[in-house]
Scaffold this motif. Sequence first.
Motif, short mmCIF file in Angstrom:
data_model
loop_
_atom_site.label_atom_id
_atom_site.label_comp_id
_atom_site.label_asym_id
_atom_site.label_seq_id
_atom_site.Cartn_x
_atom_site.Cartn_y
_atom_site.Cartn_z
N PHE A 222 18.28 -29.83 56.79
CA PHE A 222 19.34 -29.55 55.83
C PHE A 222 20.55 -30.43 56.11
N GLY A 223 21.02 -31.14 55.08
CA GLY A 223 22.20 -31.98 55.22
C GLY A 223 21.95 -33.28 55.94
N ALA A 224 20.69 -33.71 56.04
CA ALA A 224 20.36 -34.92 56.79
C ALA A 224 20.89 -36.16 56.09
N SER A 225 21.34 -37.13 56.90
CA SER A 225 21.80 -38.43 56.41
C SER A 225 21.71 -39.40 57.57
N SER A 226 22.07 -40.65 57.33
CA SER A 226 22.01 -41.62 58.43
C SER A 226 22.96 -41.24 59.55
N TRP A 227 24.09 -40.60 59.22
CA TRP A 227 25.05 -40.18 60.25
C TRP A 227 24.66 -38.86 60.88
N LEU A 228 23.94 -38.04 60.14
CA LEU A 228 23.43 -36.75 60.66
C LEU A 228 21.92 -36.73 60.46
N PRO A 229 21.18 -37.52 61.25
CA PRO A 229 19.74 -37.66 61.01
C PRO A 229 18.96 -36.37 61.20
N PHE A 230 19.51 -35.42 61.94
CA PHE A 230 18.83 -34.13 62.15
C PHE A 230 19.54 -33.00 61.41
N GLY A 231 20.37 -33.36 60.48
CA GLY A 231 21.02 -32.38 59.65
C GLY A 231 22.21 -31.72 60.31
N VAL A 232 22.76 -30.73 59.59
CA VAL A 232 23.95 -30.03 60.06
C VAL A 232 23.68 -29.28 61.36
N LEU A 233 22.49 -28.72 61.51
CA LEU A 233 22.17 -27.97 62.73
C LEU A 233 22.21 -28.88 63.96
N GLY A 234 22.01 -30.18 63.75
CA GLY A 234 22.07 -31.11 64.87
C GLY A 234 23.44 -31.16 65.53
N ILE A 235 24.48 -30.88 64.76
CA ILE A 235 25.84 -30.84 65.35
C ILE A 235 25.89 -29.76 66.40
N TRP A 236 25.39 -28.59 66.05
CA TRP A 236 25.41 -27.45 66.96
C TRP A 236 24.54 -27.71 68.19
N ALA A 237 23.36 -28.30 67.96
CA ALA A 237 22.45 -28.58 69.07
C ALA A 237 23.04 -29.59 70.04
N ALA A 238 23.98 -30.41 69.57
CA ALA A 238 24.59 -31.43 70.44
C ALA A 238 25.74 -30.88 71.27
N PHE A 239 26.18 -29.64 71.01
CA PHE A 239 27.31 -29.07 71.75
C PHE A 239 27.16 -29.17 73.27
N PRO A 240 26.03 -28.72 73.85
CA PRO A 240 25.93 -28.75 75.32
C PRO A 240 26.04 -30.15 75.92
N PHE A 241 25.64 -31.17 75.15
CA PHE A 241 25.69 -32.54 75.67
C PHE A 241 27.08 -33.15 75.47
N ALA A 242 27.76 -32.75 74.41
CA ALA A 242 29.15 -33.16 74.23
C ALA A 242 30.02 -32.59 75.34
N MET A 243 29.64 -31.44 75.86
CA MET A 243 30.40 -30.81 76.95
C MET A 243 30.38 -31.67 78.22
N TRP A 244 29.38 -32.54 78.36
CA TRP A 244 29.27 -33.33 79.59
C TRP A 244 30.46 -34.27 79.77
N PHE A 245 31.16 -34.57 78.68
CA PHE A 245 32.34 -35.41 78.81
C PHE A 245 33.52 -34.66 79.43
N PHE A 246 33.41 -33.33 79.53
CA PHE A 246 34.55 -32.52 79.99
C PHE A 246 34.17 -31.42 80.98
N LEU A 247 32.88 -31.18 81.18
CA LEU A 247 32.42 -30.04 81.97
C LEU A 247 32.94 -30.07 83.41
#
Length: 498
Positions: A222-247
Amino acid sequence: MADDIAPVPVSAPPPPAGTGKKDTGAAKDAGADYLERRTLRRGSAGWLLLTGLGVAYVVSGDFSGWNVGLDKGGFGGLAIATVLMGAMYACLVFSLAELSTILPTAGGGYGFARRALGPWGGFLTGTAILIEYILAPAAIVIFIGDYVESLGLFGLTSSWPVYLGCFVVFIGVHLWGVGEALRFSLVVTAIAVAALLIFAVGAFTEFDAGRLDDIAVDATAFGASSWLPFGVLGIWAAFPFAMWFFLGVEGVPLAAEEAKDPVRSMPRALAISMGILALLALVTFFAATGAQGADAIKAAGNPLVVALEGDDGPTALSRFVNYAGLAGLVASFFSLIYAGSRQLFALSRAGYLPRFLSLTSSRKAPYLGLVIPGAIGFALAAATGNGARMLNIAVFGATISYALMALSHIVLRRREPHLARPYRTPGGIATSTAAFLLALSALVATFLVDKDAAFIALAVYAAALAYFAIYSRHRLVASAPEEEFAALAAAEAELSRD
């Protein structure tokens, strides 16, 4: 040593005037020499060392780990997740800056939650922090072993000697003294930060914006595009890895009891370290992804090296960054050992965990609080070799602690608006509410990434809570700073009711 381990004689204090009831979470008074045998070296760290500590906790995450978020959300998904998680950490750091000036002790988040949420809230918060700071070093030492093997250092073909050597040497430095330990951490961190900036300069010479969104699009999402290849849910799934910049940056208040003028230096160090980490996240993310493309680095164990090498093979700069990545891992490993020992020290001193764990040496180092978590970390690393799983467990514990610490700020602002606050969080409750909601979102996201890690963390949590419910909540130590702080609030509330 037997005397050290024996229970401290206690006598229950009378209930507050006008109650006539016994608080099942009430603390007890310890012997007169109890705290004398459990003291840290005060005044060992100024704002510069505290800032270095804040960056050291996190810097290894810039060298690897974050890039897996590209495989979950693509460039756009990870970019949005990084902005949201950066906002969460910024809001949390500003909230902790206020709380750390109210209660500048080694308990950190546990101490804040103890006053705001009671003994159960304090234990829940402290245990979550402890899970993070015991599991994260075990994970990072595995990555150090992998780096040493890949670089062909010392001719090693097995990593367990590296694990053992890291724990023995770096715990030894911590036992030597906190000032020496933090200065060592500052030097290694400075090397790692300088390497990241040098990497960015080199990578930006190959930057191509067209490579940022080169991951194949999942048309069914859902909501897939070249910038969001895995859709809107991909934003949420990326949260734990985005945390690595600050954890880990939230661990700076654990040094409050050993800081020079913590009321002034703690907010300054938290703000500066967060600013440095945000800058490093920005340049690292764009430079690495734009140099070779999101698809090329999304699964790489050393994404910065891959970003520099491309099809041409190793270069002088890529080899330098490879060695610098080892420095970044060492900096985070070393500082996380410090954080875990201080959280364990504070919980033990207050009676939430066995009290002998908070005994300090002649150099004012919590020696058992360093050695025992180190032994556990080494055993986990040697037995499993699964650094990613342990880091996911650590992230799960971290998100729970973030939500509870943010909630503590909200509760104290509402319940005790007149409490002396030398530093006040910009935005007040709105800031900590944002941190609270984003932390809950990140907690749920951990189940999208690694359900097994989340359930393992829950099992450890349940075992710890059973220990507290059955045993330690009846044996808290009233003279511990965090308990005294909470008792003062209870007494003031009782007086106001009278």
